[in-house]
Write a protein that holds these residues in place. Sequence first.
Motif, PDB file in Angstrom:
ATOM      1  N   LEU A 157       0.329  -1.294   0.146  1.00  0.00           N
ATOM      2  CA  LEU A 157       0.022  -0.541  -0.173  1.00  0.00           C
ATOM      3  C   LEU A 157       0.631   1.171  -0.096  1.00  0.00           C
ATOM      4  CD1 LEU A 157      -2.859  -1.454   2.505  1.00  0.00           C
ATOM      5  CD2 LEU A 157      -2.860  -0.715   0.062  1.00  0.00           C
ATOM      6  N   ARG A 158       2.255   0.982   1.002  1.00  0.00           N
ATOM      7  CA  ARG A 158       2.872   2.235   0.270  1.00  0.00           C
ATOM      8  C   ARG A 158       3.551   2.738  -0.889  1.00  0.00           C
ATOM      9  NH1 ARG A 158       4.539   4.606   4.778  1.00  0.00           N
ATOM     10  NH2 ARG A 158       4.309   3.964   7.229  1.00  0.00           N
ATOM     11  N   GLN A 159       3.171   1.372  -1.950  1.00  0.00           N
ATOM     12  CA  GLN A 159       4.205   1.747  -3.392  1.00  0.00           C
ATOM     13  C   GLN A 159       3.193   2.378  -4.289  1.00  0.00           C
ATOM     14  OE1 GLN A 159       7.123   0.945  -4.658  1.00  0.00           O
ATOM     15  NE2 GLN A 159       5.822   1.578  -6.805  1.00  0.00           N
ATOM     16  N   VAL A 160       1.528   1.533  -3.538  1.00  0.00           N
ATOM     17  CA  VAL A 160       0.559   2.383  -4.422  1.00  0.00           C
ATOM     18  C   VAL A 160       0.568   3.689  -3.812  1.00  0.00           C
ATOM     19  CG1 VAL A 160      -1.732   1.937  -5.029  1.00  0.00           C
ATOM     20  CG2 VAL A 160      -0.373  -0.340  -4.571  1.00  0.00           C
ATOM     21  N   MET A 161       0.508   4.137  -2.718  1.00  0.00           N
ATOM     22  CA  MET A 161      -0.358   5.237  -2.433  1.00  0.00           C
ATOM     23  C   MET A 161       1.053   5.918  -3.440  1.00  0.00           C
ATOM     24  SD  MET A 161      -2.604   5.631  -0.906  1.00  0.00           S
ATOM     25  CE  MET A 161      -3.158   4.326  -2.256  1.00  0.00           C
ATOM     26  N   ALA A 162       2.516   5.828  -3.111  1.00  0.00           N
ATOM     27  CA  ALA A 162       3.619   6.517  -3.655  1.00  0.00           C
ATOM     28  C   ALA A 162       3.545   6.655  -4.923  1.00  0.00           C
ATOM     29  CB  ALA A 162       5.044   6.401  -3.398  1.00  0.00           C
ATOM     30  N   PHE A 163       3.195   5.604  -5.592  1.00  0.00           N
ATOM     31  CA  PHE A 163       2.718   5.487  -7.404  1.00  0.00           C
ATOM     32  C   PHE A 163       2.018   6.594  -7.770  1.00  0.00           C
ATOM     33  CE2 PHE A 163       1.049   3.779 -11.598  1.00  0.00           C
ATOM     34  CZ  PHE A 163       2.084   3.593 -12.383  1.00  0.00           C
ATOM     35  N   ILE A 164       0.746   6.975  -6.636  1.00  0.00           N
ATOM     36  CA  ILE A 164      -0.416   8.091  -7.542  1.00  0.00           C
ATOM     37  C   ILE A 164       0.269   9.457  -6.575  1.00  0.00           C
ATOM     38  CG2 ILE A 164      -1.998   6.311  -7.717  1.00  0.00           C
ATOM     39  CD1 ILE A 164      -3.443   6.465  -5.450  1.00  0.00           C
ATOM     40  N   GLY A 165       1.349  10.007  -5.528  1.00  0.00           N
ATOM     41  CA  GLY A 165       1.691  11.088  -5.553  1.00  0.00           C
ATOM     42  C   GLY A 165       1.376  10.822  -4.213  1.00  0.00           C
ATOM     43  N   ILE A 166       0.632   9.886  -3.171  1.00  0.00           N
ATOM     44  CA  ILE A 166       0.425  10.102  -1.961  1.00  0.00           C
ATOM     45  C   ILE A 166       1.381   9.567  -1.166  1.00  0.00           C
ATOM     46  CG2 ILE A 166      -1.521   9.658   0.283  1.00  0.00           C
ATOM     47  CD1 ILE A 166      -3.808   9.633  -2.209  1.00  0.00           C
ATOM     48  N   HIS A 167       2.035  10.541  -0.251  1.00  0.00           N
ATOM     49  CA  HIS A 167       3.333  10.348  -0.014  1.00  0.00           C
ATOM     50  C   HIS A 167       3.276  10.312   1.777  1.00  0.00           C
ATOM     51  CE1 HIS A 167       6.199   9.492  -3.299  1.00  0.00           C
ATOM     52  NE2 HIS A 167       5.388  10.773  -3.346  1.00  0.00           N
ATOM     53  N   ASP A 168       2.525  10.822   2.522  1.00  0.00           N
ATOM     54  CA  ASP A 168       1.882  11.543   3.860  1.00  0.00           C
ATOM     55  C   ASP A 168       0.718  10.322   4.023  1.00  0.00           C
ATOM     56  OD1 ASP A 168       1.207  11.981   6.299  1.00  0.00           O
ATOM     57  OD2 ASP A 168       0.499  14.088   5.492  1.00  0.00           O
ATOM     58  N   VAL A 169       0.986   9.104   4.845  1.00  0.00           N
ATOM     59  CA  VAL A 169       0.924   7.987   4.924  1.00  0.00           C
ATOM     60  C   VAL A 169       0.872   7.409   6.103  1.00  0.00           C
ATOM     61  CG1 VAL A 169      -0.324   5.588   3.985  1.00  0.00           C
ATOM     62  CG2 VAL A 169       0.751   7.740   2.543  1.00  0.00           C
ATOM     63  N   ASP A 170      -0.349   7.024   7.142  1.00  0.00           N
ATOM     64  CA  ASP A 170       0.097   6.535   8.902  1.00  0.00           C
ATOM     65  C   ASP A 170      -0.425   4.960   8.224  1.00  0.00           C
ATOM     66  OD1 ASP A 170       0.989   9.141  10.312  1.00  0.00           O
ATOM     67  OD2 ASP A 170      -0.756  10.063   9.316  1.00  0.00           O
ATOM     68  N   PHE A 171       0.156   4.083   9.561  1.00  0.00           N
ATOM     69  CA  PHE A 171      -0.700   3.254   9.406  1.00  0.00           C
ATOM     70  C   PHE A 171      -0.602   2.971  11.162  1.00  0.00           C
ATOM     71  CE2 PHE A 171       1.269   2.268   4.556  1.00  0.00           C
ATOM     72  CZ  PHE A 171       0.419   0.688   4.221  1.00  0.00           C
ATOM     73  N   ILE A 172      -1.962   1.862  10.815  1.00  0.00           N
ATOM     74  CA  ILE A 172      -2.003   1.861  12.494  1.00  0.00           C
ATOM     75  C   ILE A 172      -2.618   0.325  12.378  1.00  0.00           C
ATOM     76  CG2 ILE A 172      -4.012   2.276  14.199  1.00  0.00           C
ATOM     77  CD1 ILE A 172      -4.079   5.046  12.914  1.00  0.00           C
ATOM     78  N   HIS A 173      -2.131  -0.523  12.859  1.00  0.00           N
ATOM     79  CA  HIS A 173      -2.399  -1.595  12.845  1.00  0.00           C
ATOM     80  C   HIS A 173      -2.187  -2.409  14.241  1.00  0.00           C
ATOM     81  CE1 HIS A 173      -0.028  -1.590   8.723  1.00  0.00           C
ATOM     82  NE2 HIS A 173       1.268  -1.719   9.581  1.00  0.00           N
ATOM     83  N   ALA A 174      -3.567  -3.387  13.927  1.00  0.00           N
ATOM     84  CA  ALA A 174      -4.038  -4.003  15.481  1.00  0.00           C
ATOM     85  C   ALA A 174      -4.233  -5.218  15.004  1.00  0.00           C
ATOM     86  CB  ALA A 174      -5.739  -3.771  15.279  1.00  0.00           C
ATOM     87  N   GLU A 175      -2.571  -5.565  15.443  1.00  0.00           N
ATOM     88  CA  GLU A 175      -2.670  -6.983  15.471  1.00  0.00           C
ATOM     89  C   GLU A 175      -2.672  -8.338  16.908  1.00  0.00           C
ATOM     90  OE1 GLU A 175       1.723  -6.569  12.601  1.00  0.00           O
ATOM     91  OE2 GLU A 175       1.944  -6.151  14.166  1.00  0.00           O
ATOM     92  N   GLY A 176      -1.957  -8.897  16.222  1.00  0.00           N
ATOM     93  CA  GLY A 176      -2.693 -10.788  17.519  1.00  0.00           C
ATOM     94  C   GLY A 176      -4.254 -10.361  18.276  1.00  0.00           C
ATOM     95  N   LEU A 177      -4.656 -10.238  16.919  1.00  0.00           N
ATOM     96  CA  LEU A 177      -5.946 -10.408  17.456  1.00  0.00           C
ATOM     97  C   LEU A 177      -6.853 -12.003  17.195  1.00  0.00           C
ATOM     98  CD1 LEU A 177      -7.458  -7.765  15.015  1.00  0.00           C
ATOM     99  CD2 LEU A 177      -6.463  -7.219  17.441  1.00  0.00           C
ATOM    100  N   ASN A 178      -5.878 -13.228  17.279  1.00  0.00           N
ATOM    101  CA  ASN A 178      -6.148 -14.073  16.843  1.00  0.00           C
ATOM    102  C   ASN A 178      -4.707 -15.193  17.739  1.00  0.00           C
ATOM    103  OD1 ASN A 178      -8.359 -13.861  14.985  1.00  0.00           O
ATOM    104  ND2 ASN A 178      -6.650 -14.620  13.332  1.00  0.00           N
ATOM    105  N   MET A 179      -4.497 -14.230  18.993  1.00  0.00           N
ATOM    106  CA  MET A 179      -3.819 -15.057  19.587  1.00  0.00           C
ATOM    107  C   MET A 179      -4.422 -15.232  20.737  1.00  0.00           C
ATOM    108  SD  MET A 179      -0.194 -13.091  18.191  1.00  0.00           S
ATOM    109  CE  MET A 179       0.909 -13.553  19.016  1.00  0.00           C
ATOM    110  N   SER A 180      -3.936 -14.697  22.145  1.00  0.00           N
ATOM    111  CA  SER A 180      -4.873 -15.468  23.542  1.00  0.00           C
ATOM    112  C   SER A 180      -5.421 -13.867  23.803  1.00  0.00           C
ATOM    113  CB  SER A 180      -4.306 -15.083  24.619  1.00  0.00           C
ATOM    114  OG  SER A 180      -2.579 -14.536  24.896  1.00  0.00           O
ATOM    115  N   GLY A 181      -6.168 -13.788  24.481  1.00  0.00           N
ATOM    116  CA  GLY A 181      -6.822 -12.506  24.932  1.00  0.00           C
ATOM    117  C   GLY A 181      -6.590 -11.774  25.206  1.00  0.00           C
ATOM    118  N   GLU A 182      -5.166 -12.120  25.941  1.00  0.00           N
ATOM    119  CA  GLU A 182      -4.349 -10.375  26.286  1.00  0.00           C
ATOM    120  C   GLU A 182      -4.184  -9.771  24.954  1.00  0.00           C
ATOM    121  OE1 GLU A 182       0.176  -9.722  28.493  1.00  0.00           O
ATOM    122  OE2 GLU A 182      -0.772 -11.849  28.662  1.00  0.00           O
ATOM    123  N   PHE A 183      -3.247 -10.740  24.624  1.00  0.00           N
ATOM    124  CA  PHE A 183      -2.692  -9.862  23.058  1.00  0.00           C
ATOM    125  C   PHE A 183      -3.966  -9.117  22.229  1.00  0.00           C
ATOM    126  CE2 PHE A 183       1.218 -12.960  23.499  1.00  0.00           C
ATOM    127  CZ  PHE A 183       1.993 -12.215  23.438  1.00  0.00           C
TER     128      PHE A 183
END
Length: 199
Positions: A157-183
């Motif tokens: 997605l960074r490559q695609v956004m840069a390709f069309i001229g969008i360089h101000d890109v923020d990623f917010i990842h929610a990770e570990g969602l299928n791991m234990s409840g704590e994760f």
Amino acid sequence: MSRVLIIESSARQQDSVSRQLTKDFIQQWQAAHPADQITVRDLAVSPVPHLDANLLGGWMKPEEQRSAAELEALARSNELTDELLAADVLVMAAPMYNFTIPSTLKAWLDHVLRAGITFKYTPTGPQGLLTGKRAIVLTARGGIHAGASSDHQEPYLRQVMAFIGIHDVDFIHAEGLNMSGEFHEKGVNQAKAKLAAVA
């Protein structure tokens, strides 16, 4: 007033973390920018067809040579592209499916990456035409992939956004969602904390 375009791509309507992040984003953005206009396009509710011969024909053939199916495909692509062109901020909610983005989101990208409209070819290579826009990507992932070779979302997605001229890109990842409840809880809370900083 700014225009915000939100692209939903989770196949799930219920219990979707990416949709919850989108909901939180809208609430926070509206509180901070009450005059802004927000448009939501839900690719699960209204899927975009994958790239096919009709769309290619609509793009490449002279108008008088286009079939009815090609004209219909072109009109759909024009509508999607016009939404993107009008937006100041693009928000993509993208759960990770098999290490990458949903195919519905890829189909949307195939409709809006348009030579001569969102990018152009020059003697020194392609040049993006959507400069000055901002993108925010909200992801939901069963495992922990940020910075790993298994992450085929953010680099693509960074490559695609840069390709069309969008360089101000923020990623917010929610990770570990299928791991234990704590994760799961930690992943959601960390994503929401980062979301508050960008909305």
